[in-house]
Design a protein around this motif. Structure first.
Motif, PDB file in Angstrom:
ATOM      1  N   CYS A  42      11.457   1.326  -1.403  1.00  0.00           N
ATOM      2  CA  CYS A  42      11.052  -0.069  -1.226  1.00  0.00           C
ATOM      3  C   CYS A  42       9.764  -0.627  -1.706  1.00  0.00           C
ATOM      4  O   CYS A  42       9.482  -1.655  -1.617  1.00  0.00           O
ATOM      5  CB  CYS A  42      10.868  -0.111   0.538  1.00  0.00           C
ATOM      6  SG  CYS A  42      12.477   0.058   1.343  1.00  0.00           S
ATOM      7  N   VAL A  43       9.018   0.124  -2.574  1.00  0.00           N
ATOM      8  CA  VAL A  43       7.855  -0.225  -3.253  1.00  0.00           C
ATOM      9  C   VAL A  43       8.161  -1.251  -3.954  1.00  0.00           C
ATOM     10  O   VAL A  43       7.086  -2.488  -4.032  1.00  0.00           O
ATOM     11  CB  VAL A  43       7.343   0.654  -3.895  1.00  0.00           C
ATOM     12  CG1 VAL A  43       6.211   0.474  -4.689  1.00  0.00           C
ATOM     13  CG2 VAL A  43       6.754   1.969  -2.934  1.00  0.00           C
ATOM     14  N   GLY A  44       9.160  -1.568  -4.647  1.00  0.00           N
ATOM     15  CA  GLY A  44       9.304  -2.661  -5.767  1.00  0.00           C
ATOM     16  C   GLY A  44       9.705  -3.827  -4.911  1.00  0.00           C
ATOM     17  O   GLY A  44       9.147  -4.923  -5.421  1.00  0.00           O
ATOM     18  N   VAL A  45      10.465  -3.744  -4.001  1.00  0.00           N
ATOM     19  CA  VAL A  45      10.653  -5.104  -3.025  1.00  0.00           C
ATOM     20  C   VAL A  45       9.298  -5.557  -2.350  1.00  0.00           C
ATOM     21  O   VAL A  45       9.026  -6.776  -2.294  1.00  0.00           O
ATOM     22  CB  VAL A  45      11.741  -4.413  -1.777  1.00  0.00           C
ATOM     23  CG1 VAL A  45      11.895  -5.694  -0.780  1.00  0.00           C
ATOM     24  CG2 VAL A  45      13.011  -4.209  -2.452  1.00  0.00           C
ATOM     25  N   VAL A  46       8.619  -4.549  -1.808  1.00  0.00           N
ATOM     26  CA  VAL A  46       7.314  -5.108  -1.404  1.00  0.00           C
ATOM     27  C   VAL A  46       6.534  -5.985  -2.449  1.00  0.00           C
ATOM     28  O   VAL A  46       5.952  -6.916  -2.181  1.00  0.00           O
ATOM     29  CB  VAL A  46       6.344  -3.854  -0.819  1.00  0.00           C
ATOM     30  CG1 VAL A  46       5.151  -4.407  -0.166  1.00  0.00           C
ATOM     31  CG2 VAL A  46       7.171  -3.265   0.492  1.00  0.00           C
ATOM     32  N   ARG A  47       6.316  -5.239  -3.467  1.00  0.00           N
ATOM     33  CA  ARG A  47       5.519  -5.783  -4.715  1.00  0.00           C
ATOM     34  C   ARG A  47       6.234  -7.187  -4.917  1.00  0.00           C
ATOM     35  O   ARG A  47       5.506  -8.398  -5.007  1.00  0.00           O
ATOM     36  CB  ARG A  47       5.655  -4.936  -5.933  1.00  0.00           C
ATOM     37  CG  ARG A  47       4.797  -3.776  -5.909  1.00  0.00           C
ATOM     38  CD  ARG A  47       4.425  -3.047  -7.049  1.00  0.00           C
ATOM     39  NE  ARG A  47       3.316  -1.996  -6.789  1.00  0.00           N
ATOM     40  CZ  ARG A  47       3.881  -0.784  -7.205  1.00  0.00           C
ATOM     41  NH1 ARG A  47       5.106  -0.472  -7.699  1.00  0.00           N
ATOM     42  NH2 ARG A  47       2.871   0.151  -7.034  1.00  0.00           N
ATOM     43  N   GLN A  48       7.607  -7.217  -5.031  1.00  0.00           N
ATOM     44  CA  GLN A  48       8.275  -8.628  -5.401  1.00  0.00           C
ATOM     45  C   GLN A  48       8.074  -9.569  -4.268  1.00  0.00           C
ATOM     46  O   GLN A  48       7.612 -10.704  -4.709  1.00  0.00           O
ATOM     47  CB  GLN A  48       9.785  -8.267  -5.675  1.00  0.00           C
ATOM     48  CG  GLN A  48      10.460  -9.570  -5.911  1.00  0.00           C
ATOM     49  CD  GLN A  48      11.929  -9.400  -6.312  1.00  0.00           C
ATOM     50  OE1 GLN A  48      12.460  -7.983  -5.776  1.00  0.00           O
ATOM     51  NE2 GLN A  48      12.612 -10.109  -6.939  1.00  0.00           N
ATOM     52  N   ALA A  59       5.222  -6.154   4.493  1.00  0.00           N
ATOM     53  CA  ALA A  59       5.190  -4.640   4.948  1.00  0.00           C
ATOM     54  C   ALA A  59       6.171  -3.957   5.532  1.00  0.00           C
ATOM     55  O   ALA A  59       7.206  -4.482   6.430  1.00  0.00           O
ATOM     56  CB  ALA A  59       3.833  -4.262   5.876  1.00  0.00           C
ATOM     57  N   ILE A  60       6.521  -2.794   4.588  1.00  0.00           N
ATOM     58  CA  ILE A  60       7.897  -1.966   5.231  1.00  0.00           C
ATOM     59  C   ILE A  60       6.841  -0.739   5.126  1.00  0.00           C
ATOM     60  O   ILE A  60       6.577   0.000   4.458  1.00  0.00           O
ATOM     61  CB  ILE A  60       8.996  -2.085   4.276  1.00  0.00           C
ATOM     62  CG1 ILE A  60       9.335  -3.050   4.191  1.00  0.00           C
ATOM     63  CG2 ILE A  60       9.811  -0.761   4.787  1.00  0.00           C
ATOM     64  CD1 ILE A  60      10.476  -3.343   2.894  1.00  0.00           C
ATOM     65  N   THR A  61       6.890  -0.212   6.623  1.00  0.00           N
ATOM     66  CA  THR A  61       6.133   1.258   6.964  1.00  0.00           C
ATOM     67  C   THR A  61       6.592   2.241   7.734  1.00  0.00           C
ATOM     68  O   THR A  61       7.229   1.764   8.677  1.00  0.00           O
ATOM     69  CB  THR A  61       4.605   0.733   7.614  1.00  0.00           C
ATOM     70  OG1 THR A  61       4.841   0.020   8.629  1.00  0.00           O
ATOM     71  CG2 THR A  61       3.756  -0.309   6.529  1.00  0.00           C
ATOM     72  N   ALA A  62       6.211   3.418   7.472  1.00  0.00           N
ATOM     73  CA  ALA A  62       6.604   4.522   8.415  1.00  0.00           C
ATOM     74  C   ALA A  62       6.183   4.398   9.816  1.00  0.00           C
ATOM     75  O   ALA A  62       4.781   4.038   9.994  1.00  0.00           O
ATOM     76  CB  ALA A  62       6.290   5.719   8.039  1.00  0.00           C
ATOM     77  N   ASP A  63       6.887   4.778  10.945  1.00  0.00           N
ATOM     78  CA  ASP A  63       6.306   4.417  12.219  1.00  0.00           C
ATOM     79  C   ASP A  63       5.492   5.833  12.557  1.00  0.00           C
ATOM     80  O   ASP A  63       5.835   6.915  12.016  1.00  0.00           O
ATOM     81  CB  ASP A  63       7.683   4.469  13.224  1.00  0.00           C
ATOM     82  CG  ASP A  63       6.917   4.237  14.670  1.00  0.00           C
ATOM     83  OD1 ASP A  63       6.834   3.041  15.225  1.00  0.00           O
ATOM     84  OD2 ASP A  63       7.196   5.181  15.348  1.00  0.00           O
TER      85      ASP A  63
END
Length: 115
Positions: A42-48, A59-63
């Motif tokens: 998901c890193v690329g999606v977050v940057r984009q 943000a997409i993060t671990a609970d």
């Protein structure tokens, strides 16, 4: 519409055309053994997203408690900005990895600072 708030300030969240700020929030559930890989993908999606017009936060993060849960939080200047970025949604690989999802969009009329 400014995402920054001074202490105790309340801000209306509509642009000059009356479009409300949008928050996308919820959870995705994946196999706990696959969560780190899912997040890495998901890193690329977050940057984009963060560089997309109208994106105020993404943000997409671990609970911290549930090893299979991923938290999603997005803040957008308008529904148009969300729709333009979102396109067709998650990739087939991401969709396959999700065991369940509960994500919703919220139109925001006003924001108050809590600090």
């Amino acid at each position: 519409m400014s995402p920054d708030l001074a202490d105790g300030l309340s801000v209306r969240c509509q642009d000059s055309e009356g479009n409300a700020m949008v928050i996308v929030a919820g959870q995705l559930f994946v196999d706990p053994a696959q969560r780190e890989r899912y997040l890495a993908d998901c890193v690329g999606v977050v940057r984009q997203a963060r560089s997309a017009p109208g994106c105020l936060d993404f943000a997409i993060t671990a609970d911290l408690v549930d090893p299979g849960r991923i938290n999603v939080f997005e803040r957008w200047a308008s529904q148009e900005a969300v729709t333009t970025f979102r396109g067709s949604g998650p990739s087939e690989e991401q969709s396959t990895a999700m065991l369940a999802a509960s994500v919703a969009e919220y139109d925001i009329a006003e924001v108050r600072s809590l600090t």
